[in-house]
Design an enzyme around this catalytic site. Structure first.
Site, mmCIF file in Angstrom:
data_model
loop_
_atom_site.group_PDB
_atom_site.id
_atom_site.type_symbol
_atom_site.label_atom_id
_atom_site.label_comp_id
_atom_site.label_asym_id
_atom_site.label_seq_id
_atom_site.Cartn_x
_atom_site.Cartn_y
_atom_site.Cartn_z
ATOM 1 N N ASP A 3 -12.741 -5.960 4.320
ATOM 2 C CA ASP A 3 -13.087 -4.553 4.120
ATOM 3 C C ASP A 3 -12.584 -3.654 5.240
ATOM 4 O OD1 ASP A 3 -14.344 -4.953 1.672
ATOM 5 O OD2 ASP A 3 -16.277 -5.349 2.607
ATOM 6 N N LYS A 30 -10.581 -4.103 -5.362
ATOM 7 C CA LYS A 30 -11.841 -3.599 -4.806
ATOM 8 C C LYS A 30 -12.195 -2.310 -5.566
ATOM 9 C CE LYS A 30 -12.661 -6.628 -1.550
ATOM 10 N NZ LYS A 30 -13.897 -7.373 -1.503
ATOM 11 N N ARG A 34 -6.868 -0.998 -2.740
ATOM 12 C CA ARG A 34 -6.885 -0.551 -1.343
ATOM 13 C C ARG A 34 -5.523 -0.648 -0.672
ATOM 14 N NH1 ARG A 34 -12.789 -2.822 0.430
ATOM 15 N NH2 ARG A 34 -13.944 -1.165 -0.604
ATOM 16 N N ARG A 76 -14.503 2.876 1.658
ATOM 17 C CA ARG A 76 -13.805 2.319 2.824
ATOM 18 C C ARG A 76 -12.547 3.128 3.144
ATOM 19 N NH1 ARG A 76 -17.524 -1.221 4.831
ATOM 20 N NH2 ARG A 76 -18.223 -2.654 3.238
#
Length: 117
Positions: A3, A30, A34, A76
């Protein structure tokens, strides 16, 4: 530790020799892709990014510039690029920044409390 890879990519834009992340294909599935979202937003800020199926390479160091950042609803990514914005010359706008509330509702308040302007 998977992450934290978007934030590490931001850090990679600031260090001599940059940074390469591999064997991280799970980042593609995710809250967002990402890898693609990190690459897209770093490029918007002026970084040279090479994208792979399982990661990316960020050249560094580079002077980041302010940009409009789209985290694609990914908390994130929004947090990583809030940090990138602190490093950038010029204004950065993060659309849908409230998505950070998914994991860290106090993030922006805490960040503001530790930043000296």
């Amino acid at each position: 530790m998977i992450d934290e890879l978007p934030l590490l990519a931001v850090v990679g834009s600031q260090i001599e020799g940059g940074l390469e992340i591999r064997d991280a294909a799970e980042l593609r599935v995710k809250e967002s892709d990402r890898i693609a979202t990190t690459a897209l937003n770093l490029r918007a800020m002026g970084a040279n990014v090479e994208e792979f199926d399982d990661g990316l390479r960020v050249a560094g160091p580079v002077e980041l510039r302010g940009a409009k950042i789209d985290p694609h609803g990914d908390h994130r990514i929004a947090m990583a690029f809030a940090i990138a914005a602190l490093l950038a010359e010029g204004e950065t706008e993060i659309t849908d920044a409230e998505c950070v509330a998914v994991s860290f509702p106090e993030f922006f308040e805490l960040l503001e409390s530790v930043v000296t302007r």
